[in-house]
Design a protein around this motif. Structure first.
Motif, PDB file in Angstrom:
ATOM      1  N   SER A  43       1.117  -0.860   0.390  1.00 20.89           N
ATOM      2  CA  SER A  43       0.206   0.058  -0.120  1.00 20.89           C
ATOM      3  C   SER A  43       0.810   1.034  -0.188  1.00 20.89           C
ATOM      4  CB  SER A  43      -1.074  -0.134   1.588  1.00 20.89           C
ATOM      5  OG  SER A  43      -1.625   1.219   1.390  1.00 20.89           O
ATOM      6  N   ILE A  44       0.373   2.053  -0.262  1.00 19.40           N
ATOM      7  CA  ILE A  44       0.973   3.295  -0.901  1.00 19.40           C
ATOM      8  C   ILE A  44       0.114   4.367  -0.249  1.00 19.40           C
ATOM      9  CG2 ILE A  44       1.658   5.077  -2.351  1.00 19.40           C
ATOM     10  CD1 ILE A  44       2.123   2.811  -4.707  1.00 19.40           C
ATOM     11  N   GLU A  45       0.794   5.251   0.945  1.00 23.55           N
ATOM     12  CA  GLU A  45      -0.050   6.452   1.904  1.00 23.55           C
ATOM     13  C   GLU A  45       0.990   7.442   1.149  1.00 23.55           C
ATOM     14  OE1 GLU A  45      -0.745   4.911   5.631  1.00 23.55           O
ATOM     15  OE2 GLU A  45      -1.583   2.327   5.405  1.00 23.55           O
ATOM     16  N   VAL A  57      -1.653  -1.481  -4.273  1.00 23.77           N
ATOM     17  CA  VAL A  57      -0.926  -2.388  -5.060  1.00 23.77           C
ATOM     18  C   VAL A  57      -0.529  -4.061  -4.762  1.00 23.77           C
ATOM     19  CG1 VAL A  57       1.783  -2.171  -7.074  1.00 23.77           C
ATOM     20  CG2 VAL A  57       0.523  -0.104  -5.090  1.00 23.77           C
ATOM     21  N   HIS A  58      -0.711  -4.268  -6.226  1.00 28.37           N
ATOM     22  CA  HIS A  58      -0.777  -5.642  -6.095  1.00 28.37           C
ATOM     23  C   HIS A  58      -0.111  -6.464  -7.155  1.00 28.37           C
ATOM     24  CE1 HIS A  58      -5.433  -5.544  -4.439  1.00 28.37           C
ATOM     25  NE2 HIS A  58      -5.367  -4.439  -5.119  1.00 28.37           N
ATOM     26  N   ASN A  59       0.539  -5.533  -7.851  1.00 29.34           N
ATOM     27  CA  ASN A  59       1.471  -6.277  -8.570  1.00 29.34           C
ATOM     28  C   ASN A  59       3.417  -6.372  -7.475  1.00 29.34           C
ATOM     29  OD1 ASN A  59       1.176  -3.490  -9.207  1.00 29.34           O
ATOM     30  ND2 ASN A  59       1.688  -4.201 -11.519  1.00 29.34           N
ATOM     31  N   ALA A  60       3.280  -6.153  -6.941  1.00 23.24           N
ATOM     32  CA  ALA A  60       5.109  -5.308  -6.222  1.00 23.24           C
ATOM     33  C   ALA A  60       5.034  -6.631  -5.057  1.00 23.24           C
ATOM     34  CB  ALA A  60       4.427  -4.497  -5.576  1.00 23.24           C
ATOM     35  N   GLY A  62       7.244  -9.482  -4.472  1.00 21.70           N
ATOM     36  CA  GLY A  62       7.897  -9.611  -4.492  1.00 21.70           C
ATOM     37  C   GLY A  62       9.403  -9.340  -4.769  1.00 21.70           C
ATOM     38  N   LYS A  63       9.552  -8.089  -4.573  1.00 23.05           N
ATOM     39  CA  LYS A  63      10.001  -6.602  -6.048  1.00 23.05           C
ATOM     40  C   LYS A  63      11.248  -6.413  -4.662  1.00 23.05           C
ATOM     41  CE  LYS A  63       7.955  -6.022  -9.720  1.00 23.05           C
ATOM     42  NZ  LYS A  63       7.165  -4.716 -10.864  1.00 23.05           N
ATOM     43  N   SER A  64      12.090  -6.096  -4.857  1.00 23.90           N
ATOM     44  CA  SER A  64      13.168  -4.998  -4.145  1.00 23.90           C
ATOM     45  C   SER A  64      12.599  -3.736  -3.332  1.00 23.90           C
ATOM     46  CB  SER A  64      14.700  -5.430  -4.648  1.00 23.90           C
ATOM     47  OG  SER A  64      15.061  -4.765  -3.061  1.00 23.90           O
ATOM     48  N   MET A  65      12.597  -4.064  -2.323  1.00 23.94           N
ATOM     49  CA  MET A  65      12.813  -2.589  -1.745  1.00 23.94           C
ATOM     50  C   MET A  65      13.819  -1.553  -1.460  1.00 23.94           C
ATOM     51  SD  MET A  65       9.183  -1.716  -1.267  1.00 23.94           S
ATOM     52  CE  MET A  65       8.967  -0.525   0.227  1.00 23.94           C
ATOM     53  N   LYS A  66      14.716  -2.526  -2.028  1.00 19.10           N
ATOM     54  CA  LYS A  66      15.976  -1.930  -1.118  1.00 19.10           C
ATOM     55  C   LYS A  66      16.480  -0.387  -1.889  1.00 19.10           C
ATOM     56  CE  LYS A  66      21.118  -3.448  -1.793  1.00 19.10           C
ATOM     57  NZ  LYS A  66      22.309  -4.372  -2.202  1.00 19.10           N
ATOM     58  N   PRO A  67      16.267   0.095  -3.524  1.00 18.05           N
ATOM     59  CA  PRO A  67      17.288   1.220  -3.518  1.00 18.05           C
ATOM     60  C   PRO A  67      15.983   2.366  -2.811  1.00 18.05           C
ATOM     61  CG  PRO A  67      16.833  -0.569  -5.171  1.00 18.05           C
ATOM     62  CD  PRO A  67      16.082  -0.860  -4.665  1.00 18.05           C
ATOM     63  N   MET A  68      14.571   1.853  -2.670  1.00 15.95           N
ATOM     64  CA  MET A  68      13.689   2.961  -1.909  1.00 15.95           C
ATOM     65  C   MET A  68      14.152   3.028  -0.452  1.00 15.95           C
ATOM     66  SD  MET A  68       9.980   2.639  -2.183  1.00 15.95           S
ATOM     67  CE  MET A  68       8.950   3.488  -0.895  1.00 15.95           C
ATOM     68  N   LEU A  69      14.534   2.384   0.297  1.00 16.42           N
ATOM     69  CA  LEU A  69      15.010   2.411   1.504  1.00 16.42           C
ATOM     70  C   LEU A  69      16.944   2.974   1.738  1.00 16.42           C
ATOM     71  CD1 LEU A  69      14.618  -1.405   3.231  1.00 16.42           C
ATOM     72  CD2 LEU A  69      13.078   0.657   3.734  1.00 16.42           C
ATOM     73  N   ASN A 132      13.546   8.893  -5.080  1.00 13.00           N
ATOM     74  CA  ASN A 132      12.233   7.826  -4.244  1.00 13.00           C
ATOM     75  C   ASN A 132      11.673   7.546  -5.041  1.00 13.00           C
ATOM     76  OD1 ASN A 132      12.340   6.230  -2.354  1.00 13.00           O
ATOM     77  ND2 ASN A 132      11.997   7.852  -0.181  1.00 13.00           N
ATOM     78  N   GLY A 133      10.797   8.183  -5.574  1.00 14.58           N
ATOM     79  CA  GLY A 133       9.398   8.339  -6.184  1.00 14.58           C
ATOM     80  C   GLY A 133       9.692   7.660  -7.778  1.00 14.58           C
ATOM     81  N   ILE A 134      11.066   7.624  -8.189  1.00 18.27           N
ATOM     82  CA  ILE A 134      11.040   6.656  -9.460  1.00 18.27           C
ATOM     83  C   ILE A 134      11.928   5.124  -9.334  1.00 18.27           C
ATOM     84  CG2 ILE A 134      12.779   6.552 -10.941  1.00 18.27           C
ATOM     85  CD1 ILE A 134      12.946   9.624 -10.928  1.00 18.27           C
ATOM     86  N   PHE A 135      12.388   4.858  -8.033  1.00 22.15           N
ATOM     87  CA  PHE A 135      12.026   3.816  -7.529  1.00 22.15           C
ATOM     88  C   PHE A 135      11.073   2.977  -6.982  1.00 22.15           C
ATOM     89  CE2 PHE A 135      16.853   4.760  -6.026  1.00 22.15           C
ATOM     90  CZ  PHE A 135      17.280   4.611  -6.838  1.00 22.15           C
ATOM     91  N   LEU A 136      10.177   3.777  -6.977  1.00 21.68           N
ATOM     92  CA  LEU A 136       8.704   3.249  -5.723  1.00 21.68           C
ATOM     93  C   LEU A 136       8.077   2.861  -7.691  1.00 21.68           C
ATOM     94  CD1 LEU A 136       6.358   2.366  -3.908  1.00 21.68           C
ATOM     95  CD2 LEU A 136       5.756   5.130  -3.955  1.00 21.68           C
ATOM     96  N   MET A 137       8.139   3.888  -8.911  1.00 20.52           N
ATOM     97  CA  MET A 137       7.450   3.537  -9.669  1.00 20.52           C
ATOM     98  C   MET A 137       7.784   2.359 -10.415  1.00 20.52           C
ATOM     99  SD  MET A 137       6.886   7.274 -11.624  1.00 20.52           S
ATOM    100  CE  MET A 137       6.775   6.415 -12.775  1.00 20.52           C
ATOM    101  N   ASN A 138       9.332   1.611 -10.757  1.00 23.76           N
ATOM    102  CA  ASN A 138       9.556   0.786 -10.489  1.00 23.76           C
ATOM    103  C   ASN A 138       8.967  -0.035  -9.865  1.00 23.76           C
ATOM    104  OD1 ASN A 138      10.801   1.955 -12.673  1.00 23.76           O
ATOM    105  ND2 ASN A 138      12.806   2.496 -11.775  1.00 23.76           N
ATOM    106  N   ILE A 139       9.226  -0.184  -8.564  1.00 21.12           N
ATOM    107  CA  ILE A 139       8.593  -1.294  -7.653  1.00 21.12           C
ATOM    108  C   ILE A 139       7.140  -1.681  -8.117  1.00 21.12           C
ATOM    109  CG2 ILE A 139       8.236  -1.750  -4.401  1.00 21.12           C
ATOM    110  CD1 ILE A 139      10.513  -0.450  -4.478  1.00 21.12           C
ATOM    111  N   VAL A 140       6.504  -0.746  -8.249  1.00 25.21           N
ATOM    112  CA  VAL A 140       4.311  -1.115  -8.263  1.00 25.21           C
ATOM    113  C   VAL A 140       4.831  -1.862 -10.008  1.00 25.21           C
ATOM    114  CG1 VAL A 140       4.410   0.086  -6.131  1.00 25.21           C
ATOM    115  CG2 VAL A 140       4.099   1.122  -8.269  1.00 25.21           C
ATOM    116  N   ASP A 141       5.066  -0.856 -10.496  1.00 21.53           N
ATOM    117  CA  ASP A 141       5.313  -1.587 -11.942  1.00 21.53           C
ATOM    118  C   ASP A 141       4.019  -0.993 -12.506  1.00 21.53           C
ATOM    119  OD1 ASP A 141       6.367  -2.174 -14.347  1.00 21.53           O
ATOM    120  OD2 ASP A 141       5.748  -4.242 -14.105  1.00 21.53           O
ATOM    121  N   SER A 142       3.635   0.434 -11.870  1.00 28.58           N
ATOM    122  CA  SER A 142       2.421   0.547 -12.644  1.00 28.58           C
ATOM    123  C   SER A 142       3.047   2.253 -13.645  1.00 28.58           C
ATOM    124  CB  SER A 142       1.570   1.187 -11.554  1.00 28.58           C
ATOM    125  OG  SER A 142       0.665   1.817 -11.431  1.00 28.58           O
ATOM    126  N   LYS A 143       1.669   1.839 -14.703  1.00 26.70           N
ATOM    127  CA  LYS A 143       1.392   3.179 -15.392  1.00 26.70           C
ATOM    128  C   LYS A 143       0.795   3.897 -15.086  1.00 26.70           C
ATOM    129  CE  LYS A 143       4.123   0.675 -18.393  1.00 26.70           C
ATOM    130  NZ  LYS A 143       5.376  -0.058 -18.186  1.00 26.70           N
TER     131      LYS A 143
END
Length: 183
Positions: A43-45, A57-60, A62-69, A132-143
């Motif tokens: 969930s993005i809040e 967000v349902h398609n995230a 197993g994706k890595s949160m490392k870059p965002m952290l 950080n927002g760009i990394f989040l967009m890559n994690i959730v893979d949402s257009k």
């Protein structure tokens, strides 16, 4: 007030170094570690003013949160470093006040440095939030998600006012020196 700025300076230095070390340690932990994996859903809040929203967000999974952290800890480190720099400048200004020399020539430079650090630092912090927002967009893979780049106009305006105040202070110091020289 002098003691308070000194305590705040050292506190922000310690926490800033701690967050920087944490981000460096996270760089060496493998991305496939369970520490960085998201769950089945995410969930993005966000909270702005009185509004709060949450996007499931349902398609995230197993994706890595490392870059965002890592970028989050770097943003925190930059913020705290900025605060500690401003506290250092304030401490030095207060030191001249305690020494009964509040109109020292160095104080105008210190005030100017506070203003410029607000301008440059706030833009740096916004840049790390953008990353950080760009990394989040890559994690959730949402257009549907976009990264909105907004300049921190409030801090830029305050910084410009402080730089102008420093120039006025420097000119007042110059006039005082000229007056003292004529006597």
């Amino acid at each position: 007030l002098f003691v308070l700025t000194k305590i705040l300076f050292w506190l922000t230095i310690v926490v800033s170094v701690g967050t920087l070390v944490t981000s460096i340690v996270y760089c060496f932990i493998p991305s496939d570690s369970s520490l960085f994996k998201t769950g089945v859903t995410m969930s993005i809040e966000s909270e702005y003013s009185i509004f709060k929203y949450s996007i499931p967000v349902h398609n995230a999974a197993g994706k890595s949160m490392k870059p965002m952290l890592i970028s989050g800890f770097l943003a925190m480190s930059i913020s705290l470093g900025l605060i500690s720099f401003i506290c250092w400048q304030l401490k030095e200004i207060l030191r001249t006040v305690l020494d009964k020399n509040p109109f020292a020539q160095k104080n105008s430079h210190r005030i100017s440095m506070i203003g410029w650090s607000l301008i440059i630092g706030s833009c740096l912090i916004k840049a790390t939030y953008m990353v950080n927002g760009i990394f989040l967009m890559n994690i959730v893979d949402s257009k549907e998600l976009d990264v909105l780049i907004k300049l921190p106009l409030d801090f830029i305006f305050i910084g410009v006012l402080i730089v102008i105040l420093a120039r006025v202070f420097a000119y007042g110091n110059y006039l005082q020196d000229e007056y003292d020289a004529t006597l």
